[in-house]
Design a protein around this motif. Structure first.
Motif, PDB file in Angstrom:
ATOM      1  N   SER A  45      17.045  10.219 -13.596  1.00 39.12           N
ATOM      2  CA  SER A  45      17.017   8.802 -12.906  1.00 39.12           C
ATOM      3  C   SER A  45      15.837   8.827 -11.739  1.00 39.12           C
ATOM      4  CB  SER A  45      18.499   8.897 -11.946  1.00 39.12           C
ATOM      5  OG  SER A  45      18.450   9.941 -11.054  1.00 39.12           O
ATOM      6  N   PHE A  46      15.778   7.430 -11.285  1.00 40.05           N
ATOM      7  CA  PHE A  46      14.861   7.429 -10.387  1.00 40.05           C
ATOM      8  C   PHE A  46      15.470   7.605  -9.139  1.00 40.05           C
ATOM      9  CE2 PHE A  46      11.057   5.687 -12.016  1.00 40.05           C
ATOM     10  CZ  PHE A  46      11.299   5.357 -13.279  1.00 40.05           C
ATOM     11  N   VAL A  47      15.091   8.358  -7.876  1.00 39.60           N
ATOM     12  CA  VAL A  47      15.608   8.410  -6.774  1.00 39.60           C
ATOM     13  C   VAL A  47      14.880   7.759  -5.618  1.00 39.60           C
ATOM     14  CG1 VAL A  47      16.481  10.290  -5.177  1.00 39.60           C
ATOM     15  CG2 VAL A  47      16.549  10.658  -7.570  1.00 39.60           C
TER      16      VAL A  47
ATOM     17  N   GLU B 246       0.597  -1.508  -7.372  1.00 41.08           N
ATOM     18  CA  GLU B 246      -0.122  -0.920  -8.687  1.00 41.08           C
ATOM     19  C   GLU B 246      -0.641   0.292  -8.687  1.00 41.08           C
ATOM     20  OE1 GLU B 246      -3.067  -3.873 -10.136  1.00 41.08           O
ATOM     21  OE2 GLU B 246      -1.815  -5.490  -9.645  1.00 41.08           O
ATOM     22  N   GLY B 247      -0.174   1.128  -9.869  1.00 37.83           N
ATOM     23  CA  GLY B 247      -0.387   2.357 -10.191  1.00 37.83           C
ATOM     24  C   GLY B 247      -1.077   2.492 -11.376  1.00 37.83           C
ATOM     25  N   GLU B 248      -1.190   3.661 -11.783  1.00 38.01           N
ATOM     26  CA  GLU B 248      -1.852   4.066 -13.131  1.00 38.01           C
ATOM     27  C   GLU B 248      -1.010   3.629 -14.149  1.00 38.01           C
ATOM     28  OE1 GLU B 248      -4.041   7.752 -15.373  1.00 38.01           O
ATOM     29  OE2 GLU B 248      -4.340   7.490 -13.131  1.00 38.01           O
ATOM     30  N   GLY B 249      -0.965   2.516 -14.767  1.00 38.72           N
ATOM     31  CA  GLY B 249      -0.380   2.000 -15.969  1.00 38.72           C
ATOM     32  C   GLY B 249       0.746   1.207 -15.769  1.00 38.72           C
ATOM     33  N   TYR B 250       1.176   1.071 -14.403  1.00 42.94           N
ATOM     34  CA  TYR B 250       2.171   0.223 -13.890  1.00 42.94           C
ATOM     35  C   TYR B 250       2.190  -0.710 -12.730  1.00 42.94           C
ATOM     36  CZ  TYR B 250       3.048   3.550 -10.091  1.00 42.94           C
ATOM     37  OH  TYR B 250       2.474   4.200  -9.171  1.00 42.94           O
ATOM     38  N   THR B 251       2.824  -1.808 -12.689  1.00 41.62           N
ATOM     39  CA  THR B 251       2.904  -2.506 -11.730  1.00 41.62           C
ATOM     40  C   THR B 251       4.262  -2.661 -11.064  1.00 41.62           C
ATOM     41  OG1 THR B 251       0.837  -3.547 -12.235  1.00 41.62           O
ATOM     42  CG2 THR B 251       2.148  -4.744 -10.425  1.00 41.62           C
ATOM     43  N   LEU B 252       4.442  -2.202  -9.623  1.00 35.80           N
ATOM     44  CA  LEU B 252       6.106  -2.450  -9.184  1.00 35.80           C
ATOM     45  C   LEU B 252       5.743  -4.149  -8.567  1.00 35.80           C
ATOM     46  CD1 LEU B 252       7.327   0.478  -7.494  1.00 35.80           C
ATOM     47  CD2 LEU B 252       7.793  -0.281  -9.624  1.00 35.80           C
ATOM     48  N   VAL B 253       6.817  -4.581  -8.723  1.00 35.77           N
ATOM     49  CA  VAL B 253       7.018  -5.957  -8.243  1.00 35.77           C
ATOM     50  C   VAL B 253       8.331  -6.053  -7.123  1.00 35.77           C
ATOM     51  CG1 VAL B 253       7.608  -8.372  -8.521  1.00 35.77           C
ATOM     52  CG2 VAL B 253       6.219  -7.018 -10.273  1.00 35.77           C
ATOM     53  N   VAL B 254       7.962  -6.215  -5.988  1.00 36.15           N
ATOM     54  CA  VAL B 254       9.042  -6.209  -4.937  1.00 36.15           C
ATOM     55  C   VAL B 254       9.145  -7.451  -3.967  1.00 36.15           C
ATOM     56  CG1 VAL B 254      10.098  -4.924  -2.871  1.00 36.15           C
ATOM     57  CG2 VAL B 254       8.798  -3.920  -4.785  1.00 36.15           C
ATOM     58  N   ASP B 255      10.257  -8.307  -4.019  1.00 34.20           N
ATOM     59  CA  ASP B 255      10.455  -9.440  -3.106  1.00 34.20           C
ATOM     60  C   ASP B 255      10.310  -8.936  -1.832  1.00 34.20           C
ATOM     61  OD1 ASP B 255      13.189  -9.417  -2.019  1.00 34.20           O
ATOM     62  OD2 ASP B 255      13.695  -9.745  -4.184  1.00 34.20           O
TER      63      ASP B 255
ATOM     64  N   ASP C 256       0.754  -1.307  -0.061  1.00 30.62           N
ATOM     65  CA  ASP C 256       0.039  -0.138   0.209  1.00 30.62           C
ATOM     66  C   ASP C 256       0.818   1.199   0.044  1.00 30.62           C
ATOM     67  OD1 ASP C 256       0.249   0.969   2.575  1.00 30.62           O
ATOM     68  OD2 ASP C 256      -0.947  -0.643   3.423  1.00 30.62           O
ATOM     69  N   SER C 257       0.306   2.382  -0.184  1.00 29.52           N
ATOM     70  CA  SER C 257       1.075   3.625  -0.177  1.00 29.52           C
ATOM     71  C   SER C 257       1.645   4.029   0.968  1.00 29.52           C
ATOM     72  CB  SER C 257       0.092   4.845  -1.016  1.00 29.52           C
ATOM     73  OG  SER C 257      -1.022   4.991   0.069  1.00 29.52           O
ATOM     74  N   THR C 258       1.296   3.333   2.055  1.00 30.30           N
ATOM     75  CA  THR C 258       2.279   3.941   3.302  1.00 30.30           C
ATOM     76  C   THR C 258       3.498   3.090   3.378  1.00 30.30           C
ATOM     77  OG1 THR C 258       1.207   2.066   4.670  1.00 30.30           O
ATOM     78  CG2 THR C 258      -0.142   4.255   4.314  1.00 30.30           C
ATOM     79  N   GLN C 259       3.553   1.865   2.745  1.00 28.56           N
ATOM     80  CA  GLN C 259       5.078   1.189   2.396  1.00 28.56           C
ATOM     81  C   GLN C 259       5.826   1.826   1.756  1.00 28.56           C
ATOM     82  OE1 GLN C 259       2.484  -2.462   1.973  1.00 28.56           O
ATOM     83  NE2 GLN C 259       4.058  -3.308   3.201  1.00 28.56           N
ATOM     84  N   ILE C 260       5.414   1.961   0.442  1.00 28.24           N
ATOM     85  CA  ILE C 260       6.233   2.739  -0.621  1.00 28.24           C
ATOM     86  C   ILE C 260       5.272   3.904  -1.279  1.00 28.24           C
ATOM     87  CG2 ILE C 260       7.557   2.425  -2.811  1.00 28.24           C
ATOM     88  CD1 ILE C 260       8.135  -0.507  -2.021  1.00 28.24           C
ATOM     89  N   LYS C 261       5.980   4.869  -1.367  1.00 28.81           N
ATOM     90  CA  LYS C 261       5.280   5.957  -1.920  1.00 28.81           C
ATOM     91  C   LYS C 261       5.894   6.363  -3.347  1.00 28.81           C
ATOM     92  CE  LYS C 261       3.961   8.224   2.375  1.00 28.81           C
ATOM     93  NZ  LYS C 261       4.407   8.782   3.608  1.00 28.81           N
ATOM     94  N   ILE C 262       5.088   6.601  -4.127  1.00 31.55           N
ATOM     95  CA  ILE C 262       5.702   6.815  -5.531  1.00 31.55           C
ATOM     96  C   ILE C 262       5.112   8.273  -5.875  1.00 31.55           C
ATOM     97  CG2 ILE C 262       5.387   6.178  -8.015  1.00 31.55           C
ATOM     98  CD1 ILE C 262       6.719   3.969  -6.298  1.00 31.55           C
ATOM     99  N   SER C 263       6.204   9.083  -6.360  1.00 30.68           N
ATOM    100  CA  SER C 263       5.785  10.554  -6.769  1.00 30.68           C
ATOM    101  C   SER C 263       5.044  10.448  -8.010  1.00 30.68           C
ATOM    102  CB  SER C 263       7.162  11.426  -6.979  1.00 30.68           C
ATOM    103  OG  SER C 263       7.931  11.194  -7.925  1.00 30.68           O
ATOM    104  N   PRO C 264       4.420  11.414  -8.271  1.00 31.17           N
ATOM    105  CA  PRO C 264       3.855  11.582  -9.608  1.00 31.17           C
ATOM    106  C   PRO C 264       4.728  11.601 -10.999  1.00 31.17           C
ATOM    107  CG  PRO C 264       2.828  13.513  -8.328  1.00 31.17           C
ATOM    108  CD  PRO C 264       4.034  12.681  -7.537  1.00 31.17           C
ATOM    109  N   ALA C 265       5.830  12.212 -10.656  1.00 29.62           N
ATOM    110  CA  ALA C 265       6.720  12.209 -11.818  1.00 29.62           C
ATOM    111  C   ALA C 265       7.416  10.771 -11.980  1.00 29.62           C
ATOM    112  CB  ALA C 265       7.880  13.179 -11.536  1.00 29.62           C
ATOM    113  N   ALA C 266       7.616  10.070 -10.917  1.00 28.27           N
ATOM    114  CA  ALA C 266       7.839   8.594 -11.069  1.00 28.27           C
ATOM    115  C   ALA C 266       6.931   7.866 -11.614  1.00 28.27           C
ATOM    116  CB  ALA C 266       8.438   7.984  -9.727  1.00 28.27           C
ATOM    117  N   GLY C 267       5.736   7.721 -11.113  1.00 36.03           N
ATOM    118  CA  GLY C 267       4.421   7.187 -11.622  1.00 36.03           C
ATOM    119  C   GLY C 267       4.448   7.409 -13.116  1.00 36.03           C
ATOM    120  N   LYS C 268       4.447   8.556 -13.578  1.00 35.11           N
ATOM    121  CA  LYS C 268       4.277   8.939 -15.164  1.00 35.11           C
ATOM    122  C   LYS C 268       5.374   7.916 -15.786  1.00 35.11           C
ATOM    123  CE  LYS C 268       4.116  12.488 -18.325  1.00 35.11           C
ATOM    124  NZ  LYS C 268       4.593  13.886 -18.722  1.00 35.11           N
ATOM    125  N   LYS C 269       6.676   8.175 -15.255  1.00 38.54           N
ATOM    126  CA  LYS C 269       7.827   7.392 -16.149  1.00 38.54           C
ATOM    127  C   LYS C 269       7.564   5.961 -15.779  1.00 38.54           C
ATOM    128  CE  LYS C 269      11.626   7.410 -18.205  1.00 38.54           C
ATOM    129  NZ  LYS C 269      11.380   7.995 -19.619  1.00 38.54           N
TER     130      LYS C 269
END
Length: 121
Positions: A97-99, A66-75, A8-21
């Motif tokens: 770069s991603f930061v 899961e975000g708009e148009g993407y899915t992050l996979v994390v072990d 969920d978004s409290t565990q890992i936050k994705i900025s709007p710029a990162a989500g778009k990329k």
């Protein structure tokens, strides 16, 4: 493989710029990719290294964000190091770069290495 572990978004936050990329990368990827895998490697004086690659499959040890148009996979191991981090995408001139910000929250680290003049001993 069907996945039930959700980040969920409290565990890992994705900025709007990162989500778009991330969505752009997924749109340009080969069909059939499960998502973009975030992984952690290294350690020592340089600290942990955070990186990404395309994931063709997932396993029972993976969690998804899961975000708009993407899915992050994390072990599960990487998730322990990434919990509480903010992922951003920055562009400075021709460099992009991603930061990964706030990556030491979950493990209590300070970013300093006591064996290399960073304090300690």
């Amino acid at each position: 493989m069907s996945q039930t572990n959700i980040i969920d978004s409290t565990q890992i936050k994705i900025s709007p710029a990162a989500g778009k990329k991330l969505a752009e990368l997924m749109a340009d990827a080969d069909t059939g990719m499960a998502g973009i895998r975030v992984f952690v490697a290294g350690g020592g004086c340089g600290g942990m290294q955070y990186d990404m690659t395309f994931a063709e499959t997932t396993s029972q040890y993976d969690s998804l964000l899961e975000g708009e148009g993407y899915t992050l996979v994390v072990d599960s191991v990487a998730l322990n190091y990434l919990e509480g981090c903010d992922i951003d995408f920055v562009q400075q001139g021709l460099n992009t770069s991603f930061v990964f910000n706030n990556v030491f929250n979950a493990v209590g680290g300070s970013g300093a290495c006591s064996g290399c003049g960073g304090g300690g001993f």
